[in-house]
Design a protein around this motif. Structure first.
Motif, short mmCIF file in Angstrom:
data_model
loop_
_atom_site.label_atom_id
_atom_site.label_comp_id
_atom_site.label_asym_id
_atom_site.label_seq_id
_atom_site.Cartn_x
_atom_site.Cartn_y
_atom_site.Cartn_z
N GLN A 87 69.18 42.04 57.69
CA GLN A 87 70.35 41.24 58.04
C GLN A 87 71.38 41.18 56.92
O GLN A 87 72.55 40.91 57.18
CB GLN A 87 69.92 39.81 58.42
CG GLN A 87 69.14 39.75 59.73
CD GLN A 87 68.65 38.35 60.04
OE1 GLN A 87 68.04 37.71 59.20
NE2 GLN A 87 68.92 37.89 61.25
N GLN A 88 70.95 41.42 55.69
CA GLN A 88 71.87 41.32 54.56
C GLN A 88 72.50 42.67 54.24
O GLN A 88 71.79 43.66 54.03
CB GLN A 88 71.14 40.76 53.34
CG GLN A 88 70.74 39.31 53.51
CD GLN A 88 70.13 38.70 52.27
OE1 GLN A 88 69.19 37.97 52.36
NE2 GLN A 88 70.69 38.99 51.10
N TRP A 89 73.82 42.70 54.19
CA TRP A 89 74.56 43.89 53.81
C TRP A 89 74.87 43.81 52.31
O TRP A 89 75.53 42.88 51.85
CB TRP A 89 75.88 43.98 54.58
CG TRP A 89 75.75 44.41 56.01
CD1 TRP A 89 74.78 44.04 56.89
CD2 TRP A 89 76.63 45.28 56.71
NE1 TRP A 89 75.01 44.63 58.11
CE2 TRP A 89 76.14 45.40 58.03
CE3 TRP A 89 77.78 45.97 56.36
CZ2 TRP A 89 76.76 46.18 59.00
CZ3 TRP A 89 78.42 46.74 57.32
CH2 TRP A 89 77.90 46.85 58.62
N ASN A 90 74.37 44.78 51.54
CA ASN A 90 74.70 44.90 50.13
C ASN A 90 74.48 46.35 49.72
O ASN A 90 73.96 47.15 50.51
CB ASN A 90 73.89 43.91 49.26
CG ASN A 90 72.39 44.07 49.43
OD1 ASN A 90 71.85 45.17 49.34
ND2 ASN A 90 71.70 42.96 49.69
N GLY A 91 74.87 46.66 48.51
CA GLY A 91 74.80 48.06 48.07
C GLY A 91 73.40 48.64 48.09
O GLY A 91 73.19 49.75 48.58
N SER A 92 72.42 47.90 47.57
CA SER A 92 71.07 48.47 47.51
C SER A 92 70.47 48.62 48.90
O SER A 92 69.75 49.59 49.16
CB SER A 92 70.17 47.60 46.62
OG SER A 92 70.07 46.28 47.12
N ASN A 93 70.76 47.71 49.81
CA ASN A 93 70.25 47.85 51.18
C ASN A 93 70.91 49.05 51.88
O ASN A 93 70.25 49.77 52.64
CB ASN A 93 70.47 46.57 51.98
CG ASN A 93 69.44 45.50 51.68
OD1 ASN A 93 68.54 45.71 50.86
ND2 ASN A 93 69.57 44.35 52.30
N PHE A 94 72.20 49.25 51.66
CA PHE A 94 72.88 50.40 52.26
C PHE A 94 72.27 51.70 51.75
O PHE A 94 72.02 52.63 52.53
CB PHE A 94 74.38 50.34 51.93
CG PHE A 94 75.25 50.23 53.14
CD1 PHE A 94 76.14 51.24 53.48
CD2 PHE A 94 75.19 49.11 53.96
CE1 PHE A 94 76.95 51.14 54.60
CE2 PHE A 94 75.99 49.00 55.07
CZ PHE A 94 76.88 50.00 55.41
N ILE A 95 72.02 51.78 50.44
CA ILE A 95 71.44 52.99 49.87
C ILE A 95 70.05 53.24 50.45
O ILE A 95 69.69 54.38 50.77
CB ILE A 95 71.41 52.89 48.33
CG1 ILE A 95 72.83 53.06 47.79
CG2 ILE A 95 70.48 53.94 47.72
CD1 ILE A 95 72.97 52.81 46.30
N ALA A 96 69.25 52.19 50.65
CA ALA A 96 67.92 52.35 51.24
C ALA A 96 68.01 52.83 52.68
O ALA A 96 67.29 53.74 53.10
CB ALA A 96 67.16 51.03 51.16
N VAL A 97 68.90 52.22 53.45
CA VAL A 97 68.99 52.54 54.88
C VAL A 97 69.54 53.95 55.11
O VAL A 97 69.13 54.63 56.06
CB VAL A 97 69.86 51.48 55.60
CG1 VAL A 97 70.30 51.94 56.97
CG2 VAL A 97 69.10 50.16 55.71
N PHE A 98 70.43 54.40 54.26
CA PHE A 98 70.99 55.74 54.44
C PHE A 98 70.22 56.80 53.64
O PHE A 98 70.62 57.95 53.59
CB PHE A 98 72.48 55.76 54.09
CG PHE A 98 73.34 55.16 55.16
CD1 PHE A 98 73.81 55.94 56.21
CD2 PHE A 98 73.63 53.81 55.16
CE1 PHE A 98 74.59 55.39 57.21
CE2 PHE A 98 74.41 53.24 56.16
CZ PHE A 98 74.89 54.03 57.19
N GLY A 99 69.12 56.41 53.01
CA GLY A 99 68.29 57.39 52.31
C GLY A 99 68.85 57.87 51.00
O GLY A 99 68.50 58.96 50.53
N GLY A 100 69.71 57.10 50.38
CA GLY A 100 70.32 57.49 49.12
C GLY A 100 71.82 57.30 49.18
O GLY A 100 72.34 56.53 49.97
N GLY A 101 72.50 58.03 48.34
CA GLY A 101 73.95 57.90 48.28
C GLY A 101 74.38 57.25 46.99
O GLY A 101 73.58 57.01 46.09
#
Length: 197
Positions: A87-101
């Motif tokens: 539920q939380q949008w932040n940089g580390s969660n985005f990187i985890a969900v997209f497999g890197g970046g």
């Protein structure tokens, strides 16, 4: 008198769950209740019914003319996945969900006004990275920690951007194996897991 076979204390109701992520190689927790070691970051809030762990072996069978049943069954592979909606949008969660970046700070037209903007760039094809994960399940005084030394985001990302509900980040991790280390394991303080004497 027959040994007790029904025991309601062995029913697990996951009253609280937590998901932790780290770089591969980060020391895992030593037991089920010790504080998470340095380097682990909680993903924060997740939807209440989305956390799932699935372990699924694959088998092949040998058929023979003398029987309608398989003459031999052997396992060919093993697969395990975990999934949860963040539920939380932040940089580390985005990187985890997209497999890197990567995330970089970008310049804006509002220089000197304190406004900062950031750019997230997903990984290129073939550039997905592995991470380590821990699922924590708490039921009263019983704690269970599923530890995954290596996992990788293996599904696409679909965001529902609707006014009527929160938009979640779908974390879908596939367990990776290799070397003779455990692909996954579980730590618990539950006395029901004590080895039989």
């Amino acid at each position: 008198m027959a040994a007790e076979i029904t025991n309601s204390r062995e029913i697990v109701v996951p009253a609280r769950t937590h998901v932790w992520l780290a770089k591969v190689g980060t020391p895992a927790p030593a037991d089920a209740t010790v504080e998470m070691p340095a380097g682990w970051k909680s993903v924060g809030l997740t939807t209440e019914d989305s956390l799932k762990f699935k372990e699924e072996p694959d088998f092949e069978t040998v058929k023979s003319a003398q029987t309608d049943f398989p003459s031999r069954t052997f396992q060919t592979s093993e697969a395990a996945t975990l999934e949860v909606d963040l539920q939380q949008w932040n940089g580390s969660n985005f990187i985890a969900v997209f497999g890197g970046g990567s995330i970089t700070e970008i310049s804006t037209g509002a220089e000197g006004k304190g406004a900062k903007h950031y750019k997230f760039t997903p990984p290129p094809v073939g550039g997905r990275s592995e991470i380590a994960a821990v699922i924590e399940v708490i039921d009263g005084g019983k704690c269970y920690r599923y530890c995954f030394p290596r996992v990788m985001q293996m599904e696409g990302v679909e965001n529902e951007l609707q006014k009527s509900k929160e938009s979640v980040l779908p974390l879908r991790l596939a367990v990776q194996g290799g070397d003779n280390a455990d692909a996954w394991y579980m730590l618990t303080n539950d006395p029901a897991f004590a080895p039989a004497t």
